[in-house]
Design a protein around this motif. Structure first.
Motif, PDB file in Angstrom:
ATOM      1  N   GLY A 258       0.853   5.283   0.534  1.00  0.00           N
ATOM      2  CA  GLY A 258       0.065   6.381   1.083  1.00  0.00           C
ATOM      3  C   GLY A 258       0.138   7.631   0.224  1.00  0.00           C
ATOM      4  O   GLY A 258       0.882   7.681  -0.771  1.00  0.00           O
ATOM      5  N   GLY A 259      -0.644   8.629   0.610  1.00  0.00           N
ATOM      6  CA  GLY A 259      -0.776   9.861  -0.175  1.00  0.00           C
ATOM      7  C   GLY A 259       0.548  10.511  -0.535  1.00  0.00           C
ATOM      8  O   GLY A 259       0.748  10.937  -1.681  1.00  0.00           O
ATOM      9  N   THR A 260       1.485  10.553   0.415  1.00  0.00           N
ATOM     10  CA  THR A 260       2.768  11.216   0.124  1.00  0.00           C
ATOM     11  C   THR A 260       3.581  10.402  -0.895  1.00  0.00           C
ATOM     12  O   THR A 260       4.395  10.966  -1.620  1.00  0.00           O
TER      13      THR A 260
ATOM     14  N   LYS B 281       0.860  -1.187   0.000  1.00  0.00           N
ATOM     15  CA  LYS B 281       0.000   0.000   0.000  1.00  0.00           C
ATOM     16  C   LYS B 281       0.898   1.238   0.000  1.00  0.00           C
ATOM     17  O   LYS B 281       1.865   1.322   0.765  1.00  0.00           O
TER      18      LYS B 281
ATOM     19  N   PHE C  44       8.117   5.298  14.924  1.00  0.00           N
ATOM     20  CA  PHE C  44       8.955   5.769  16.026  1.00  0.00           C
ATOM     21  C   PHE C  44       8.217   5.576  17.345  1.00  0.00           C
ATOM     22  O   PHE C  44       6.973   5.505  17.372  1.00  0.00           O
TER      23      PHE C  44
ATOM     24  N   PRO D 245       7.302  11.854  15.856  1.00  0.00           N
ATOM     25  CA  PRO D 245       8.539  12.601  15.582  1.00  0.00           C
ATOM     26  C   PRO D 245       8.310  14.102  15.427  1.00  0.00           C
ATOM     27  O   PRO D 245       9.253  14.880  15.434  1.00  0.00           O
ATOM     28  N   LYS D 246       7.030  14.500  15.281  1.00  0.00           N
ATOM     29  CA  LYS D 246       6.758  15.951  15.154  1.00  0.00           C
ATOM     30  C   LYS D 246       6.762  16.611  16.531  1.00  0.00           C
ATOM     31  O   LYS D 246       6.783  17.832  16.637  1.00  0.00           O
TER      32      LYS D 246
ATOM     33  N   PHE E 233      -0.831   7.580  16.757  1.00  0.00           N
ATOM     34  CA  PHE E 233       0.185   7.087  15.813  1.00  0.00           C
ATOM     35  C   PHE E 233      -0.462   6.994  14.430  1.00  0.00           C
ATOM     36  O   PHE E 233      -0.823   5.920  13.956  1.00  0.00           O
ATOM     37  N   SER E 234      -0.564   8.151  13.785  1.00  0.00           N
ATOM     38  CA  SER E 234      -1.341   8.215  12.550  1.00  0.00           C
ATOM     39  C   SER E 234      -0.675   7.460  11.406  1.00  0.00           C
ATOM     40  O   SER E 234      -1.255   7.337  10.324  1.00  0.00           O
TER      41      SER E 234
ATOM     42  N   THR F 236       5.198   4.563   3.358  1.00  0.00           N
ATOM     43  CA  THR F 236       4.818   5.909   3.759  1.00  0.00           C
ATOM     44  C   THR F 236       6.009   6.847   3.584  1.00  0.00           C
ATOM     45  O   THR F 236       6.862   6.600   2.720  1.00  0.00           O
ATOM     46  N   ASP F 237       6.107   7.912   4.386  1.00  0.00           N
ATOM     47  CA  ASP F 237       7.191   8.883   4.188  1.00  0.00           C
ATOM     48  C   ASP F 237       8.161   8.932   5.364  1.00  0.00           C
ATOM     49  O   ASP F 237       8.882   9.896   5.534  1.00  0.00           O
TER      50      ASP F 237
HETATM   51  N1  ADP Z   1       5.040   7.333  16.068  1.00  0.00           N
HETATM   52  C1  ADP Z   1       5.117   7.682  14.789  1.00  0.00           C
HETATM   53  N2  ADP Z   1       6.025   7.101  13.971  1.00  0.00           N
HETATM   54  C2  ADP Z   1       6.110   7.444  12.667  1.00  0.00           C
HETATM   55  N3  ADP Z   1       5.345   8.402  12.087  1.00  0.00           N
HETATM   56  C3  ADP Z   1       4.420   9.010  12.868  1.00  0.00           C
HETATM   57  C4  ADP Z   1       4.253   8.674  14.230  1.00  0.00           C
HETATM   58  N4  ADP Z   1       3.243   9.431  14.752  1.00  0.00           N
HETATM   59  C5  ADP Z   1       2.804  10.206  13.759  1.00  0.00           C
HETATM   60  N5  ADP Z   1       3.509   9.966  12.608  1.00  0.00           N
HETATM   61  C6  ADP Z   1       3.286  10.653  11.334  1.00  0.00           C
HETATM   62  O1  ADP Z   1       2.665   9.771  10.410  1.00  0.00           O
HETATM   63  C7  ADP Z   1       3.042  10.230   9.095  1.00  0.00           C
HETATM   64  C8  ADP Z   1       2.763   9.140   8.078  1.00  0.00           C
HETATM   65  O2  ADP Z   1       1.364   8.832   8.049  1.00  0.00           O
HETATM   66  P1  ADP Z   1       0.409   9.420   6.903  1.00  0.00           P
HETATM   67  O3  ADP Z   1       0.548  10.916   6.860  1.00  0.00           O
HETATM   68  O4  ADP Z   1      -0.938   8.851   7.065  1.00  0.00           O
HETATM   69  O5  ADP Z   1       1.169   8.855   5.642  1.00  0.00           O
HETATM   70  P2  ADP Z   1       0.672   8.321   4.256  1.00  0.00           P
HETATM   71  O6  ADP Z   1       0.369   9.530   3.421  1.00  0.00           O
HETATM   72  O7  ADP Z   1       1.853   7.556   3.752  1.00  0.00           O
HETATM   73  O8  ADP Z   1      -0.523   7.430   4.478  1.00  0.00           O
HETATM   74  C9  ADP Z   1       4.500  10.578   9.252  1.00  0.00           C
HETATM   75  O9  ADP Z   1       4.924  11.534   8.297  1.00  0.00           O
HETATM   76  C10 ADP Z   1       4.593  11.108  10.673  1.00  0.00           C
HETATM   77  O10 ADP Z   1       4.601  12.516  10.715  1.00  0.00           O
END
Ligand code: ADP
Ligand code: PHD
Length: 453
Positions: A7-9, A5, A225, A229-230, A254-255, A219-220
């Protein structure tokens, strides 16, 4: 056989889509590709799904929407040019969007919203399939109409058993299967989307249906983590995490992976690998049923805002048979789900996601609890965050809750609610939203900076 899969990025621009093609080409077992709608190319950019929601709102409110269609089409045009595709694909996408807007005349608001939101992944899947074929990768776009069967409204959208049976025949196909994420169809043919971030769910359903050996979720970021990480600087990388731990962490913040995406893969024990499209060599994070024990009792700490507390007290509540059931029934009748119910002898708090409430609902609930349950005190409080400390090793570590509460008290925040899951894999704290980030940082340094074993 792997389901991947993106993701958007990972599919936001032509450059990203080329990386996707290289990832698929580099491993012949990567046979199924699920894509999201184009996401953000920069932090200021707007996701195509958000542009489509704006378009749907304009259609619903009977406002002009031609410019909004043009904005969406231009995102696909940029990608088509970068991928060297014929302009015809953009014309097809424009016609598709116009047809969806015209069909809105005969649809209710939910159906209009679902149809336009889903077009983001649907059109992107068609475009990426066209690109794969143009560079010699034999690929077939498959519509969720061909088997991703979901339940009927008003239940939240979920795949039903038939989906797994119907989609299973895809495992025999010779081409790469390109499948749009985020939506399915009811038995009567009604399109329904999953929650935001729901392409992860599609990938998991497809993985279970075709009996994949691995579900790769690109994903990106290089991995999951141990904290967002933000918020936390340079948090520890998680190499392996159990389904249970990931479920608890993705529930609150943990999105990176949707919590509902675990169910289909857990049932069949299919491992999930979170990987980075921009750095596919990195091993990523593996989500598995059982992992090697780590020295750290805590695996991750998550935090999410947007919670409300319904507080009810009544003298001798503990002796009253059926009090809890009657209270929860009132919420059920208002179509509200609850998260936790910490309680004392004479009082109970119900933790609810605030988006489910409005003034009228709150008033009705307060009146009913007062009148039907003869409560002594009942009120709603808003603006809470939930901080969740998670780890399979927590149950073997005495004093862990004390360390966590001591860390929170150092921030000056009051703990409004504590809840330890029966599995002892998580410990949740309800706190005022304004303390969320500072508590996350303090807990992180408590459990990850120092050696805690
Ligand atoms: N614990 C975490 N570990 C990794 N990424 C996290 C965590 N918590 C939040 N994120 C965020 O989740 C983002 C990726 O999820 P998402 O934006 O849904 O990506 P996608 O577009 O690939 O579906 C990362 O860029 C990061 O900022
Ligand atoms: N595009 C949908 C579904 C999705 O999963 O997207 P993403 O992979 O960008 O999180 C959304 O924005 O909600």
């Amino acid at each position: 056989m792997k389901v991947c899969k993106f993701g958007g990025t990972s599919v936001a621009s032509a450059e990203q889509i080329k990386k996707v093609a290289n990832i698929i080409k580099s491993d012949a077992t990567r046979r199924f590709v699920v894509v999201s709608a184009p996401g953000k190319r920069t932090s200021e950019d707007i996701k195509v799904t958000d542009l489509l929601i704006e378009l749907a709102n304009a259609v619903i409110q009977k406002q002009p929407f031609d410019e909004k269609i043009a904005k969406v089409v231009s995102r696909y045009e940029d990608n088509a040019i970068g991928l060297g595709l014929d302009h015809e694909i953009c014309e097809i996408i424009e016609l598709d969007l116009k047809a969806r807007c015209e069909a809105a005349l005969k649809q209710n608001d939910d159906a209009i919203m679902d149809s336009l939101k889903a077009s983001g992944e649907d059109n992107n899947a068609k475009m990426i399939a066209a690109y794969f074929n143009s560079i010699g990768m034999l690929t077939r776009y498959v519509s969720p109409k061909e088997g991703l069967v979901v339940n009927d409204a008003p239940e939240r959208t979920m795949a039903i058993a038939e989906a797994y049976e119907e989609l299973s025949s895809l495992k025999d196909s010779q081409e790469i299967i390109l499948f749009p994420g985020f939506f399915g169809y009811t038995k009567s043919g009604q399109l329904r989307t999953f929650d935001r971030g729901g392409s992860d769910i599609t990938g998991a359903i497809l993985s279970a249906a075709v009996g994949a050996d691995l579900y790769e979720n690109f994903t990106d970021v290089d991995c999951v983590f141990s904290a967002n990480p933000k918020v936390v600087n340079n948090p520890a990388e998680i190499v392996e995490i159990t389904y249970r731990e990931m479920r608890e962490l993705s529930y609150a913040g943990f999105s990176v992976f949707h919590d509902e995406a675990l169910m289909p893969v857990v049932k069949q024990g299919i491992p999930v690998n979170i990987k980075n499209t921009n750095n596919p060599q990195a091993p990523g994070t593996r989500i598995v049923s059982k992992r090697v024990e780590s020295k750290r009792p805590v695996t991750g700490i998550s935090a999410d805002s947007g919670f409300s507390i319904l507080y009810v007290s009544k003298y001798l509540m503990n002796r009253e048979i059926g009090f809890g059931r009657k209270l929860l029934q009132i919420l059920e009748e208002e179509n509200i789900s609850y998260e936790h119910t910490p309680s004392g002898l004479d009082d109970i708090s119900v933790i609810i996601r605030s988006f489910q409430l409005d003034d009228a609902k709150e008033e009705r609930i307060l009146q009913r609890v007062e009148n039907e349950l003869q409560a002594d005190d009942v009120n709603f409080r808003h603006g809470f965050s939930m901080i969740v400390v998670v780890g399979e090793g927590m149950k073997y570590k005495t004093g862990l809750a004390a360390s966590a509460t001591a860390a929170i008290s150092r921030t000056g925040a009051n703990i409004e609610m504590i809840n330890q899951g029966s599995s002892e894999v998580s410990l949740s704290f309800g706190v005022l939203e304004k303390y969320e980030n500072v508590i996350l940082k303090e807990l992180y340094s408590e459990f990850f900076s120092a050696i805690t074993v």
